[in-house]
Motif scaffolding. Sequence first.
Motif, PDB file in Angstrom:
ATOM      1  N   ARG A  39       3.390  49.246  64.610  1.00 44.04           N
ATOM      2  CA  ARG A  39       2.052  48.669  64.407  1.00 44.04           C
ATOM      3  C   ARG A  39       1.769  48.550  62.913  1.00 44.04           C
ATOM      4  N   ILE A  40       2.681  47.846  62.242  1.00 45.05           N
ATOM      5  CA  ILE A  40       2.598  47.715  60.792  1.00 45.05           C
ATOM      6  C   ILE A  40       1.715  46.532  60.417  1.00 45.05           C
ATOM      7  N   ARG A  41       0.747  46.787  59.580  1.00 46.59           N
ATOM      8  CA  ARG A  41      -0.097  45.740  59.015  1.00 46.59           C
ATOM      9  C   ARG A  41       0.310  45.563  57.558  1.00 46.59           C
ATOM     10  N   SER A  42       0.380  44.339  57.080  1.00 41.74           N
ATOM     11  CA  SER A  42       0.858  44.144  55.717  1.00 41.74           C
ATOM     12  C   SER A  42       0.154  42.987  55.023  1.00 41.74           C
ATOM     13  N   MET A  43       0.192  42.998  53.714  1.00 36.17           N
ATOM     14  CA  MET A  43      -0.280  41.894  52.887  1.00 36.17           C
ATOM     15  C   MET A  43       0.797  41.598  51.843  1.00 36.17           C
ATOM     16  N   ARG A  44       0.881  40.337  51.442  1.00 36.02           N
ATOM     17  CA  ARG A  44       1.881  39.905  50.466  1.00 36.02           C
ATOM     18  C   ARG A  44       1.198  39.213  49.304  1.00 36.02           C
ATOM     19  N   PHE A  45       1.770  39.370  48.129  1.00 30.33           N
ATOM     20  CA  PHE A  45       1.232  38.738  46.924  1.00 30.33           C
ATOM     21  C   PHE A  45       2.415  38.210  46.116  1.00 30.33           C
TER      22      PHE A  45
ATOM     23  N   TYR B 145      -6.412  41.105  38.367  1.00 25.63           N
ATOM     24  CA  TYR B 145      -7.652  41.541  39.016  1.00 25.63           C
ATOM     25  C   TYR B 145      -7.746  41.011  40.452  1.00 25.63           C
ATOM     26  N   ALA B 146      -7.230  39.800  40.673  1.00 30.61           N
ATOM     27  CA  ALA B 146      -7.199  39.274  42.048  1.00 30.61           C
ATOM     28  C   ALA B 146      -6.268  40.108  42.913  1.00 30.61           C
ATOM     29  N   LEU B 147      -5.123  40.499  42.339  1.00 30.97           N
ATOM     30  CA  LEU B 147      -4.175  41.349  43.058  1.00 30.97           C
ATOM     31  C   LEU B 147      -4.823  42.684  43.421  1.00 30.97           C
ATOM     32  N   GLN B 148      -5.473  43.310  42.463  1.00 29.49           N
ATOM     33  CA  GLN B 148      -6.109  44.597  42.712  1.00 29.49           C
ATOM     34  C   GLN B 148      -7.217  44.485  43.761  1.00 29.49           C
ATOM     35  N   ALA B 149      -7.978  43.393  43.713  1.00 34.24           N
ATOM     36  CA  ALA B 149      -9.053  43.192  44.687  1.00 34.24           C
ATOM     37  C   ALA B 149      -8.495  43.028  46.092  1.00 34.24           C
ATOM     38  N   GLU B 150      -7.397  42.288  46.236  1.00 33.90           N
ATOM     39  CA  GLU B 150      -6.775  42.101  47.552  1.00 33.90           C
ATOM     40  C   GLU B 150      -6.270  43.435  48.106  1.00 33.90           C
ATOM     41  N   MET B 151      -5.646  44.214  47.257  1.00 33.40           N
ATOM     42  CA  MET B 151      -5.116  45.505  47.699  1.00 33.40           C
ATOM     43  C   MET B 151      -6.243  46.444  48.108  1.00 33.40           C
ATOM     44  N   GLU B 152      -7.303  46.459  47.331  1.00 35.32           N
ATOM     45  CA  GLU B 152      -8.435  47.315  47.653  1.00 35.32           C
ATOM     46  C   GLU B 152      -9.072  46.899  48.973  1.00 35.32           C
TER      47      GLU B 152
ATOM     48  N   SER C 194      -5.630  54.367  47.993  1.00 35.44           N
ATOM     49  CA  SER C 194      -5.903  53.032  47.468  1.00 35.44           C
ATOM     50  C   SER C 194      -5.751  52.997  45.949  1.00 35.44           C
ATOM     51  N   GLY C 195      -6.254  54.038  45.283  1.00 36.24           N
ATOM     52  CA  GLY C 195      -6.121  54.127  43.826  1.00 36.24           C
ATOM     53  C   GLY C 195      -4.670  54.233  43.397  1.00 36.24           C
ATOM     54  N   ARG C 196      -3.883  55.008  44.149  1.00 34.48           N
ATOM     55  CA  ARG C 196      -2.453  55.134  43.826  1.00 34.48           C
ATOM     56  C   ARG C 196      -1.757  53.785  43.953  1.00 34.48           C
ATOM     57  N   VAL C 197      -2.090  53.035  45.012  1.00 33.68           N
ATOM     58  CA  VAL C 197      -1.465  51.724  45.243  1.00 33.68           C
ATOM     59  C   VAL C 197      -1.727  50.803  44.052  1.00 33.68           C
ATOM     60  N   ILE C 198      -2.970  50.718  43.618  1.00 40.01           N
ATOM     61  CA  ILE C 198      -3.341  49.831  42.508  1.00 40.01           C
ATOM     62  C   ILE C 198      -2.633  50.247  41.228  1.00 40.01           C
ATOM     63  N   LEU C 199      -2.557  51.544  40.974  1.00 34.83           N
ATOM     64  CA  LEU C 199      -1.871  52.055  39.791  1.00 34.83           C
ATOM     65  C   LEU C 199      -0.382  51.730  39.835  1.00 34.83           C
ATOM     66  N   LEU C 200       0.240  51.932  40.997  1.00 33.78           N
ATOM     67  CA  LEU C 200       1.675  51.670  41.144  1.00 33.78           C
ATOM     68  C   LEU C 200       1.996  50.195  40.953  1.00 33.78           C
ATOM     69  N   ALA C 201       1.148  49.322  41.485  1.00 31.32           N
ATOM     70  CA  ALA C 201       1.371  47.888  41.316  1.00 31.32           C
ATOM     71  C   ALA C 201       1.387  47.515  39.839  1.00 31.32           C
ATOM     72  N   GLU C 202       0.422  48.039  39.104  1.00 30.74           N
ATOM     73  CA  GLU C 202       0.330  47.727  37.678  1.00 30.74           C
ATOM     74  C   GLU C 202       1.552  48.255  36.927  1.00 30.74           C
ATOM     75  N   GLU C 203       1.945  49.500  37.230  1.00 35.06           N
ATOM     76  CA  GLU C 203       3.088  50.090  36.524  1.00 35.06           C
ATOM     77  C   GLU C 203       4.395  49.376  36.860  1.00 35.06           C
ATOM     78  N   LEU C 204       4.589  49.032  38.138  1.00 29.10           N
ATOM     79  CA  LEU C 204       5.807  48.325  38.527  1.00 29.10           C
ATOM     80  C   LEU C 204       5.920  46.977  37.823  1.00 29.10           C
ATOM     81  N   LEU C 205       4.804  46.266  37.749  1.00 30.48           N
ATOM     82  CA  LEU C 205       4.829  44.950  37.124  1.00 30.48           C
ATOM     83  C   LEU C 205       5.065  45.049  35.615  1.00 30.48           C
ATOM     84  N   CYS C 206       4.593  46.111  35.004  1.00 27.03           N
ATOM     85  CA  CYS C 206       4.843  46.307  33.571  1.00 27.03           C
ATOM     86  C   CYS C 206       6.334  46.473  33.273  1.00 27.03           C
TER      87      CYS C 206
END
Length: 359
Positions: free
Chosen positions: A238-244, A254-261, A274-286
């Motif tokens: 029962r996996i729910r997912s979003m893609r960017f 900011y659009a990416l962070q808003a979608e994840m939130e 949720s905070g960890r997810v947003i932080l990880l996305a930013e660090e991975l992209l850096c």
Amino acid sequence: MIKVEHLSKHYGDLVVLKDVNAEIEKGEVISIIGPSGTGKSTFLRCLNLLDQPTGGQIIIDGVPLLNKHSNVPKMRQRMGMVFQSFNLYSHLTILENLTIGPVKLLNKTKAEANRKAMELLKLVGLAEKVYSFPDELSGGQKQRIAIARCMAMESEIILFDEPTSALDPTMVSEVLAVIRRLAREGMTMLIVTHEMEFARNISSRVFYMDEGIIYEQGTPEQIFENPKFEKTKAFIHRIRSMRFNITSPNYDLYALQAEMEAFCEKHMISKKVSGRVILLAEELLCLQPDFSNIELVLSYSEKNMSVEFECLSKGNAFNIFENEKTADELGVLLIKGQSKTYNYEYANGTNKITLTIRE
């Protein structure tokens, strides 16, 4: 016992079944699972010709059911069906519901039919309801009577179309108990169900249906523990997912962070995660060397209540966990610290980082 070849069913321009193929042995219990609207119930209805297939073949013990020379009524008598809504005759007693078919269609005497009906009512635990009317029974009792009625017709195959979907949770177990007993006694059954644990415990094989076909089939262990395909895995867990998707270093962070939130709020994922997810996305992209083709996937498993984050990027192999000195060492340490597990793979020109988020 049953062979299905290239079965299809169309309703005008709507294609419900595309190309269904299956072989079912005598005594097998097949659970059919999958998302709503993927043709599971239509498949059962085509098997006993409640719905006329558009194309393909259905062969029962070597006899082609769709051949114009086949004795279809006789073949259909061998295949009973239990519906979601019971379909009992409300104006007849329970005994009459069980005996009307054998007397009229199997040429049984009234005495023979009554004797067999009583045996079956004892089997499903409802002998005391012999002279009751359907409206006097609970939903679970009605469904057990519907099963007994199929057996009264000496059915060799029983098709169950979501037999517990119309029942209160307290009544589900009594119906499943009867089906389990039939399974132990060697009845051939096909069961469309959303009861995953039941399907896992009772089935000899499981069909996962999607896109109008049997998308994947196998033993319960294979389907529920190690499915081959992503769609099966997503359904089972029962996996729910979003893609960017990102195609430029000038992506909208900011659009990416808003979608994840918003995704986390929708699935009631905690603010901390949720905070960890947003932080990880930013660090991975850096840490990415190339922004021409990046896909981020955020997934939540309702079954495991776990959050997973993937970063897929095309290009040369670049393992950030092995290149800590050449990359941003602090960023890598931060990613590891926020993740329960982390993994890197490289295949077919794609870097794949998979993180399981700490709670």
